[in-house]
Write a protein that holds these residues in place. Structure first.
Motif, PDB file in Angstrom:
ATOM      1  N   GLU A  23       0.805  -1.212   0.000  1.00 52.61           N
ATOM      2  CA  GLU A  23       0.000   0.000   0.000  1.00 52.61           C
ATOM      3  C   GLU A  23       0.843   1.268   0.000  1.00 52.61           C
ATOM      4  N   ILE A  24       2.042   1.245   0.611  1.00 51.74           N
ATOM      5  CA  ILE A  24       2.846   2.471   0.621  1.00 51.74           C
ATOM      6  C   ILE A  24       3.386   2.762  -0.774  1.00 51.74           C
ATOM      7  N   ARG A  27       0.531   4.352  -2.530  1.00 47.59           N
ATOM      8  CA  ARG A  27       0.354   5.698  -1.963  1.00 47.59           C
ATOM      9  C   ARG A  27       1.344   6.685  -2.579  1.00 47.59           C
ATOM     10  N   ARG A  30       0.666   7.391  -6.421  1.00 46.30           N
ATOM     11  CA  ARG A  30      -0.469   8.274  -6.680  1.00 46.30           C
ATOM     12  C   ARG A  30      -0.094   9.743  -6.501  1.00 46.30           C
ATOM     13  N   THR A  31       0.728  10.041  -5.494  1.00 49.95           N
ATOM     14  CA  THR A  31       1.184  11.427  -5.340  1.00 49.95           C
ATOM     15  C   THR A  31       2.101  11.822  -6.491  1.00 49.95           C
ATOM     16  N   PRO A 307      -1.506   8.722   7.396  1.00 53.41           N
ATOM     17  CA  PRO A 307      -2.780   9.266   6.899  1.00 53.41           C
ATOM     18  C   PRO A 307      -3.600  10.038   7.926  1.00 53.41           C
ATOM     19  N   ASP A 316      -0.418  16.723   2.033  1.00 55.32           N
ATOM     20  CA  ASP A 316       0.073  15.497   1.415  1.00 55.32           C
ATOM     21  C   ASP A 316       1.515  15.345   1.881  1.00 55.32           C
ATOM     22  N   ARG A 376     -11.476   7.052   4.195  1.00 54.52           N
ATOM     23  CA  ARG A 376     -10.317   6.913   3.293  1.00 54.52           C
ATOM     24  C   ARG A 376      -9.802   5.486   3.410  1.00 54.52           C
ATOM     25  N   ASP A 378      -6.581   3.192   2.147  1.00 49.96           N
ATOM     26  CA  ASP A 378      -5.277   3.039   1.498  1.00 49.96           C
ATOM     27  C   ASP A 378      -5.017   1.547   1.355  1.00 49.96           C
TER      28      ASP A 378
END
Length: 476
Positions: A23-24, A27, A30-31, A307, A316, A376, A378
């Motif tokens: 997931e990281i 994450r 996406r940024t 988060p 962010d 949310r 993630d």
């Protein structure tokens, strides 16, 4: 384009190798995509078909499934970054994120390490050096110190009083960590703790520290650019099992204004003392009975629980890391930071509660997460995805944000009821049970809360799973 986004783009970084998974990795990707920075994901053979591999602009295989043959190979990752023309590497959390030699290798090969300097990682990674830094920065530390052998450990324990903790000098995360209530227990556990520390960190040195019988785990998120440091509020991570966090929230509930101010100030002092650069977290143990706090350690990376801080600050944090990595000063002052509302996060893991929460890898036949503006999620998992046995078993992080703590708690309870996972066992039932307890509703409990709860209620919560291990209810 927002000012933060423009700053994140203004610099040498145009392509980033993401040296992580799960997931990281998703994450971070996406940024990077939102910022217009190209992402290349380093994947093991087990992760070729992962969500992250599909989301990244490109994926490059770095070796077989086992982390020691892929995600932990510094030379391979450096070669991969240079081979794809990346200017920077983002290490995420875990794996090599807090390895000073990885940050140094990046620097030596003309790559930007999106994180602190190698020297800073080295200083705070050595727990004794971190304690010295805390003392120099006038940050309270728990009584204790390094011991070279069992007689020295027994003498130290006699001075500071039982119970005590035996802790690894070279690492954290609960590995090499043992509690001793008596001299006999200390004698029995000392060599075991040293051996575990050596196996986990390559360093068998340990130190003995006073154990606070009623302690809360409260941490402060900081952000620095090498000169200036600000804090981004605090989090409570006291819902733990064997020193592993399970539920986190921001801000920490039931702290006096004075205690909160002192924690923030101490975290900033420590970080300024080492001229810290990038995101970091200062962890404290708050003594509930005495209303005092002690420095535990610094995590020189982005945290799993970041988060909840993003939810109450509107920032962010990956983008903020990139701004600093591009060579910019902090884009905000402390007075610019606004903390609004409350956020609570649950870590959903694939694990078997009836078998002491043993990891339960497998393929997800169903993976449904509710699409709600107040929730949310993630995750890197979807229906048909495989949780391999080689890595951690986290499926997702579910985060609820409300105007206050009780609203966030209720939203998270209802959100978890709408999460449907089939194909593997999970800890969702535990999360829902914990969130409904009077202790959690009140807030401010110590780190022993979950252990006490499982001892008194665990059998009732998971009895159905033990009786019907393959039923739909046991998979949700």
């Amino acid at each position: 384009m927002r000012k933060a986004d423009q700053l994140a783009l203004d610099g040498p970084i145009r392509r980033v190798l993401v040296a992580n998974r799960g997931e990281i990795a998703v994450r971070i990707i996406r940024t990077l995509r939102r910022l217009g920075i190209e992402s290349v994901l380093a994947v093991s053979a087990a992760d070729r078909d992962s969500m992250g591999a599909r989301l990244a602009d490109r994926a490059v295989c770095i070796g077989p499934a086992r982390a020691t043959d892929s995600y932990l190979r510094i030379g391979t990752l450096i070669e991969a970054a240079r081979g794809v023309g990346a200017q920077a590497i983002h290490p995420g959390y875990g794996f090599l994120s807090e390895r000073a030699e990885f940050a140094a290798a990046c620097e030596e090969n003309g790559l930007v390490f999106i994180g602190p300097t190698a020297e800073q990682i080295e200083r705070v990674g050595n727990k004794l050096e971190a304690r010295r830094c805390a003392e120099q920065a006038e940050v309270p530390i728990a009584p204790g110190g390094q011991v070279d052998d069992l007689p020295a450990a027994l003498e130290m324990a006699e001075q500071i009083g039982y119970p005590v903790l035996i802790k690894a000098v070279g690492g954290g995360g609960g590995r090499g960590l043992k509690r001793a209530n008596t001299p006999t227990e200390l004698s029995e556990l000392f060599d075991l703790a040293s051996s575990e520390a050596l196996a986990a960190f390559g360093d068998g040195r340990v130190y003995v520290e006073c154990f606070v019988t009623q302690g809360r785990h409260v941490e402060v998120q900081i952000l620095g650019d090498g000169k200036n440091v600000i804090h981004l509020g605090d989090r409570d991570c006291s819902v733990q099992r064997r020193y592993q966090k399970l539920i986190e929230e921001a801000p920490a509930p039931n702290l006096s204004n004075e205690m909160r101010r002192d924690l923030h100030a101490a975290a900033v002092r420590f970080s300024k003392h080492i001229n810290y650069r990038s995101l970091g977290t200062i962890e404290f143990l708050v003594d509930v009975a005495r209303q005092r706090f002690y420095f535990l350690e610094m995590n020189a990376r982005i945290q799993v629980e970041h988060p909840v801080t993003e939810q109450i600050t509107g920032l962010d944090l990956v983008a903020e890391q990139i701004i600093v990595a591009q060579g910019h000063a902090l884009r905000m002052k402390q007075s610019d930071v606004r903390l609004t509302g409350h956020a609570i996060e649950c870590r959903i893991n694939a694990e078997d509660p009836t078998q002491d929460f043993r990891p339960a890898p497998g393929r997800l036949s169903t993976a449904h997460f509710p699409a709600r503006t107040d929730l949310r999620v993630d995750t890197h998992m979807e229906a048909g995805a495989m949780i391999p046995p080689y890595y951690d078993s986290m499926i997702a992080k579910v985060i609820a944000t409300g105007s206050d703590r009780e609203q966030a708690r209720q939203l998270l309870e209802s959100g978890l009821a709408d999460v449907h996972i089939k194909g593997v066992l999970t800890n969702i039932a535990l999360h829902r049970a914990v969130l409904a307890t009077p202790e959690f509703i009140e807030g401010g409990f110590d780190t022993g809360f979950l252990g006490r709860f499982l001892a008194s209620s665990g059998a009732a919560i998971f009895g159905q799973q033990a009786t019907h291990p393959v039923s739909e209810g046991s998979r949700s």
